[in-house]
Design an enzyme around this catalytic site. Structure first.
Site, PDB file in Angstrom:
ATOM      1  CG  HIS A 170      34.111  17.195  -5.040  1.00 14.35           C
ATOM      2  ND1 HIS A 170      33.992  16.116  -4.211  1.00 14.35           N
ATOM      3  CD2 HIS A 170      35.305  17.761  -4.760  1.00 14.35           C
ATOM      4  CE1 HIS A 170      35.062  16.037  -3.440  1.00 14.35           C
ATOM      5  NE2 HIS A 170      35.886  17.028  -3.762  1.00 14.35           N
ATOM      6  CB  CYS A 212      29.556  11.690  -6.516  1.00 10.67           C
ATOM      7  SG  CYS A 212      30.714  11.560  -5.176  1.00 10.67           S
TER       8      CYS A 212
END
Lengths: 396, 588
Positions: A170, A212
Site C-alpha cells: 500500500h 497506489c
C-alpha cells in the site's frame, strides 16, 4: 630502362599484400563471429553476466493476500525463467500460506480458478514477518550487513549484475508502507540505488512497483541504467483484479495480473522486448495508467529483452586477448571511473615502448609492444605502397 | 584406468559406510481423540571428525555451521499449534513449544566468545531454514541449565555454556520445510520423506519441524531431523470415520526406498483391545529378535512391545509395489493413560498496566508429583515474586513451592556463566554474572519446584506489571499483543531416585527421544522408601500467551508535530509582523 617492370612488380606486391591482409582479416572475423556468436547468443547489448531479483511484499495481514500473491507470482516467473533461489531475495511481510484463515494450507493462488499453486513445495523466503522492514530492505540493496548475516540473505551483486526489483504494497504519493508502521520514500530508494551505482553493485536495474500512485515512486531516481515502471499515476489508485470466494479475499492486483499474463508466454530464449511489455499496458483493463521511465536507461527499449531482467540467462563477454583497448570500448561510455582507468592504461602502454629499460616489463606486455610495433610498421608499409602506386599512375 | 577405478570404488563405498550412517523411522500412533500422531525421524550419524568435511550423507551446510561456531549440542524446533497433552499424551519427541525454540551448548576455548558464536549461529540457522531466528537476540536469550541439560552421550571436557531462546510468534510453513528436506540424502523423492507433502503437513492440527544435533565420541556428530504432525482423519475424511492410510493422511504413498538408508522402518502403535484391521499385514515379530535401534533405548517391561507395535521394513515392502499402510476401526475406543499432569496457564486482568499470571495444574495420579517450573518472560512484563501464591482447593499452600530462584529482568543481561560440569551444577545462584551485552533488557527467569498432592488441583498465581513501551518499540501489529513464551515443567530429582530420566547429571543421557511406552510406568519409579513422590518423565510445555500492552495511538506523534508546527507558525508570524511592519497612513 629497368623501370618498365616496376609497375608490374608494384602491382604484384600490392595484390600479394591485399590477399594477405584480406586472409588474416577474414580468418579473424570468422573466429570472432563464431566465438561471439556462441557466447552472445542472447546478447542484447546489456553487458550483464548474472541476474538477480529482489521481490518485496510490504503488506501484513490476511486481507492483503493479493500482495503476497503478486510477489509470489513474480517469484514463480523469475524462477521459471532461470534465476536460482540463491539469486532471489524474497521478502514477504506475512505468512498467508500457513495462515489459520487459509482454507488451502501451504498454497497461495493468484487466480479465481485456483489452477496454479504459487507456493508449491520448493520455496525459500529470505525475509519474512517482522524482518521485512525498510532498514532490512535498504541493507539488502546497499549490502551493509552484519558479518554474520548468511549469504542467502544478501544481494551479492557486482558491476555486471542485472537486478529486477519488484515491490508491492500500500502506498501513496512518493511513499510505500511497510507493515503498516513505517514507510519507505521515493528518495530513500533513489539514494539507495545511487549508492549501489557508486559501489558498482549493478549493471542495470529494472524497477517495477504495483501500489497506489506507483509512478511517483520512481520519480526521484537519478542513477544511470535504471528502467522503471509502475502501475498508476499520481492521484490514481491501483485496483485488485479478482476475488476468489473460497479464499474469501482478492487474490491479485490488476496490473501484476496482466504483467504475469504476458510473462507466462515468455521462455528463456524469448526475444520479447521491454517495448512489447510496455505496449501491452492497457489502461482500460488495468483501471489505472501504468507508467514507464526510461530516460536513465541507456539502451533502446526495443533492444532490451525481458529476459535481460527476468531470466537467468548466463552471458559471457568475449575480449580479444591481445588488445586491451577493446575491453574499454565495449564498456559503457557512461562509466567515468572506468574511462579514467582505461586512459591510464593507454597512457602506460604508449609510454613503455619509448623507455629502453624494458627489463622490468613483464613478458606479456613485451608481446603487446611487439604486436603494436608490427601494426605500426604494416600501416606505414601499406601507405608507402599506396603512395608508390599513386606516383606511378600519375607518372604515366 | 578401469582397474584403477575398480580399486577405488570399493574403498569409497567402505569409507562411506564406516564414516556415515543414515536411517529413517516413522512412528504412527492413533490417539484417544481419533487423531493420528506421526513422527518422522531422520538420523544421520557421523563417526569421527572429518577435518576436510568430505561428507557423503551428512549435510554440508549444517556441518559447516556446527564447525564454524563450535557447537557441542544444538536443538532447533519450529512448531505450530498447541500440543494437547490432555488428549494426546506425551509427544514422541519432547520439543513441542509453540513457535521457534533454539538452544545450544557451546564449549569454552574457541576463538570467539560464546555470545558472538550464539549470534552467528542464530543468523546462520536463520539463513539455512528461512526462519526469523536472527531476531532471537539477547532480549530473548537466557541460560536455564537445569531445564535444558546437556544430552550428548560424549561431551568434551571443556566447560560448556547454554544459550536458549524462544520466538513464540514464529510461523512454520513450506519455506522451512524446503531447506529441511534439502538436508536429507534422498530429499523428498524416495524413502519416508516422500510422505512429507507440504499441503497436507501444514494442514495438520499440530505440526512441527526439529533439528537435534548431539555430540558422539571421537568428535562425531549425531543429527536427528524430526517432523511431527497430528492429523485429524475425521476431518480429512469429511465424515465420521477415523480410518486412515498414507494416502488419506499425506495424499502420497511410498513408491521408492531411499537406497542409502541403512534402515527404513514404519512403526504403528496398535490400540489395545480394539477391533481394527491393518493393511498390509505387518511382519511377524519374533520376540527374541530385537530391532537394532531398540538396543540404545530403555526397554519398558510393563508394556510388551511385540503386541502393541507393528513394524514395516520399507525397502522390502516397496520392492513389491507402493507402500500404503492403512488402519480401519469398527468401534471407538478410549485412551487409557492420559498424562498424570494437566496444565492450564492463563493471563488475567483487564487493566493494561497490571495483571496476573495463573497456572492451574491438576494431578490425576494417586501419588504426589514433584515438578520443576520455569518461566522465561521478556522484559515487557515484570513478574512480582513476592505475590506468588499457591492454592490447593482454595486453601493457601505456599509450602508446596520450594527452591524458588528469580532473576528479574535487567540490563545488561544477567547471563550466569553456568558450567555444565556436574560438580558445579548444584547451585546456579552462586555463579558469577557475566555482563556481556550493551543495551536492551534481558528476560526475567523464574524457576521453582512444585509438589502436587494426589488427586488435586494446584493453582499458582503471580501478579505482574506490563511495561509502557516507547512507540517505536511496538511491533507492526501492536494491537495483536505480545507473545509470551510458554512455561516449561521439567523433571526434578525426587528423593531416592537414581533414574537417569530425572537426574541433573548432564553427562547422563537424559530422556531419550524414542522412548515410546505410554503407561503409568512412565512416572519415574522410585524405590520403596519414597514410593509416593513421582516426577515427570519429560519436559512439558504450555502454549504461548498473548500479553496486551498499553498501545499508543500511533498517529499521535504526527498530530503533535502538525499542531506544534501550526502554533509555532502562528506565533512567529504574528510576532514577526508586529516587529517588522511599519504602520503608516497612506494618503489616497
Amino acid at each position: 630502362m629497368h623501370l618498365h617492370w616496376l609497375p608490374h612488380s608494384c602491382l604484384f606486391f600490392l595484390t600479394c599484400f591485399a590477399a594477405l591482409t584480406a586472409r588474416t582479416w577474414a580468418t579473424s572475423t570468422s573466429q570472432d563471429e563464431q566465438v561471439s556468436g556462441f557466447f552472445g547468443r542472447h546478447e542484447s547489448g546489456s553487458g550483464h553476466t548474472n541476474n538477480w531479483a529482489v521481490l518485496v511484499c510490504a503488506s501484513r495481514y490476511w486481507f492483503n493476500y493479493r500482495h503476497m500473491a503478486n510477489a509470489l507470482g513474480m517469484y514463480r516467473t523469475v524462477k521459471r525463467l532461470g534465476i536460482p533461489d540463491s539469486n532471489i531475495i524474497l521478502m514477504l511481510a506475512d505468512d498467508v500460506a500457513c495462515n489459520a484463515r487459509n482454507k488451502f494450507p501451504g498454497s497461495v493462488y493468484a487466480e479465481a480458478g485456483r489452477h496454479l499453486d504459487l507456493y508449491g513445495d520448493n520455496i525459500e523466503v529470505d525475509y519474512r514477518g517482522y524482518e521485512v522492514t525498510v532498514e532490512n530492505f535498504i541493507r539488502v540493496l546497499t549490502g551493509r550487513m552484519e558479518p554474520s548475516v548468511p549469504r542467502s540473505k544478501r544481494l551479492l551483486t557486482d558491476d555486471r549484475s542485472n537486478i529486477f526489483v519488484y515491490m508491492t504494497g500500500h502506498g501513496g504519493n512518493e511513499f510505500l508502507k511497510f507493515q503498516d508502521n513505517e514507510e519507505i520514500s521515493a528518495f530513500d530508494i533513489a539514494d539507495a540505488f545511487e549508492q549501489m551505482w557508486r559501489k558498482k553493485r549493478y549493471n542495470e536495474i529494472f524497477f517495477m512497483i504495483d501500489t497506489c500512485q506507483a509512478n511517483t515512486m520512481y520519480s526521484q531516481f537519478y542513477s544511470p541504467n535504471i528502467l522503471a515502471t509502475g502501475s498508476s499515476e499520481i492521484g490514481e489508485n491501483s485496483y485488485s483484479h479478482e476475488n476468489d470466494y473460497d479464499i474469501g479475499v482478492s487474490v491479485i492486483d490488476s496490473y501484476t495480473h496482466y504483467v504475469l499474463k504476458l510473462m507466462e508466454g515468455i521462455n528463456k530464449t524469448s526475444q520479447t522486448s521491454m517495448q512489447d511489455l510496455f505496449a501491452s499496458y492497457d489502461p482500460v483493463k488495468i483501471h489505472s495508467n501504468a507508467g514507464v521511465r526510461s530516460d536513465l536507461f541507456q539502451r533502446p527499449l526495443d533492444k532490451a529483452l525481458i529476459t535481460d531482467f527476468f531470466g537467468g540467462v548466463a552471458q559471457a563477454g568475449v575480449f580479444p586477448p591481445d588488445d586491451p583497448t577493446a575491453f574499454v570500448t565495449t564498456l559503457k561510455a557512461s562509466e567515468p571511473a572506468l574511462i579514467i582507468s582505461s586512459a591510464q592504461l593507454n597512457a602506460e602502454s604508449h609510454v613503455t615502448p619509448s623507455q629502453s629499460t624494458s627489463a622490468v616489463a613483464p613478458s606479456g606486455s613485451y608481446a603487446d609492444e611487439w604486436s603494436t610495433q608490427w601494426k605500426v610498421a604494416r600501416k606505414w608499409a601499406s601507405i608507402t605502397l599506396l603512395g608508390l602506386l599513386v606516383a606511378w599512375v600519375s607518372h604515366r | 584406468m578401469v582397474s584403477w577405478s575398480l580399486l577405488v570404488v570399493p574403498l569409497v563405498v567402505l569409507g562411506g559406510v564406516w564414516c556415515e550412517e543414515y536411517e529413517e523411522d516413522l512412528v504412527l500412533r492413533p490417539l484417544r481423540d481419533g487423531k493420528v500422531s506421526s513422527t518422522f525421524t531422520f538420523t544421520t550419524v557421523l563417526h569421527g571428525a572429518d577435518p576436510a568435511q568430505h561428507y557423503t550423507l551428512f549435510p554440508l551446510p549444517l556441518g559447516q555451521i556446527l564447525r564454524e561456531y563450535a557447537i557441542t549440542e544444538l536443538h532447533l524446533s519450529l512448531n505450530a499449534g498447541k500440543w494437547n497433552y490432555d488428549a494426546w499424551g506425551y509427544p514422541e519427541h519432547p520439543a513441542v513449544p509453540t513457535g521457534a525454540e533454539l538452544w545450544a551448548w557451546m564449549p569454552d576455548g574457541a576463538a570467539s566468545t560464546i555470545d558472538d558464536r550464539w549470534a552467528g549461529l542464530r543468523n546462520a540457522l536463520a539463513g539455512l531454514f528461512c526462519a526469523s531466528l536472527g531476531s532471537l537476540d539477547h532480549r530473548r536469550t537466557s541460560s536455564p541449565v537445569q531445564a535444558y541439560p546437556l544430552q550428548s552421550s560424549h561431551i568434551p571436557s571443556a566447560p560448556h555454556h547454554l544459550r536458549h531462546a524462544t520466538l513464540p510468534s514464529e510461523h512454520v510453513c513450506t519455506e522451512n520445510l524446503t531447506p529441511f528436506l534439502k538436508l536429507l540424502p534422498c530429499k523428498s523423492r524416495a524413502g519416508l520423506a516422500r510422505l512429507l507433502n507440504p499441503q497436507r503437513l501444514f494442514d495438520a492440527d499440530w505440526h512441527g519441524l526439529g533439528v537435534h544435533v548431539l555430540s558422539t565420541e571421537g568428535g562425531g556428530v549425531e543429527m536427528k531431523l524430526v517432523v511431527q504432525a497430528v492429523f485429524d482423519p475425521v476431518r480429512l475424511s469429511g465424515g465420521k470415520r477415523r480410518d486412515w492410510s498414507f494416502q488419506s493422511l499425506f495424499d502420497r504413498t511410498i513408491n521408492a526406498a531411499c537406497p542409502v538408508a541403512s534402515s527404513s522402518s514404519v512403526r504403528v502403535f496398535l490400540p489395545e483391545e480394539q477391533i481394527f484391521s491393518l493393511s498390509p499385514e505387518p511382519e511377524p515379530q519374533p520376540s527374541d529378535e530385537s530391532q537394532p535401534r531398540d538396543e540404545s533405548q530403555p526397554h519398558d517391561e510393563s508394556q510388551p512391545h511385540d503386541k502393541s507395535l507393528a513394524i514395516y521394513d520399507v525397502p522390502t515392502l516397496v520392492s513389491h509395489g507402493p507402500l500404503d499402510v492403512a488402519m480401519q476401526w469398527t468401534t471407538e475406543h478410549a485412551f487409557q493413560y492420559p498424562p498424570p499432569l494437566s496444565i492450564q496457564r492463563t493471563l488475567h486482568g483487564t487493566s493494561q498496566a497490571h495483571g496476573a499470571l495463573a497456572c492451574t495444574l491438576t494431578n490425576r495420579g494417586p501419588a504426589p508429583l514433584r515438578v520443576g517450573y520455569l518461566e522465561t518472560l521478556p522484559a515487557l512484563v515484570t513478574l512480582w515474586a513476592h505475590t506468588i501464591r499457591v492454592e490447593v482447593g482454595g486453601v493457601g499452600r505456599d509450602d508446596l513451592l520450594t527452591d524458588l530462584i528469580y532473576h528479574p529482568s535487567h540490563s545488561p543481561s544477567p547471563f550466569s556463566s553456568h558450567s555444565s560440569s556436574p560438580s558445579s551444577s548444584s547451585s546456579p545462584q552462586t555463579h558469577a554474572h557475566a555482563h556481556t551485552h550493551t543495551h536492551g533488557p534481558s528476560p526475567s527467569l523464574l524457576q521453582a519446584t512444585l509438589t502436587l498432592p494426589p488427586y488435586s488441583t494446584l493453582r499458582l498465581t503471580a501478579e505482574l506489571s506490563r511495561a509502557f513501551l516507547r512507540y517505536t518499540e511496538h511491533p507492526p501489529d501492536a494491537m495483536r499483543g505480545w507473545d509470551l513464551p510458554g512455561a516449561v515443567f521439567f523433571p526434578v530429582p525426587v528423593p531416592g531416585s537414581t533414574d537417569s530420566a530425572s537426574s541433573f547429571n548432564a553427562n547422563h543421557s537424559a530422556p531419550t527421544f524414542n522412548h515410546s511406552a505410554r503407561t503409568d510406568s512412565t512416572y519415574a519409579q522410585t524405590d520403596e522408601a519414597h514410593a509416593h513422590i513421582h516426577t515427570l518423565p519429560y519436559r512439558m510445555h504450555t502454549p504461548a500467551l498473548l500479553a496486551d500492552l498499553p498501545t499508543p495511538d500511533f498517529s499521535m506523534p504526527y498530530n503533535v508535530i502538525i499542531l506544534s508546527c501550526t502554533l509555532v507558525t502562528l506565533i512567529f508570524g504574528s510576532v514577526f509582523n508586529v516587529l517588522t511592519r511599519g504602520w503608516v497612513v497612506v494618503e489616497v
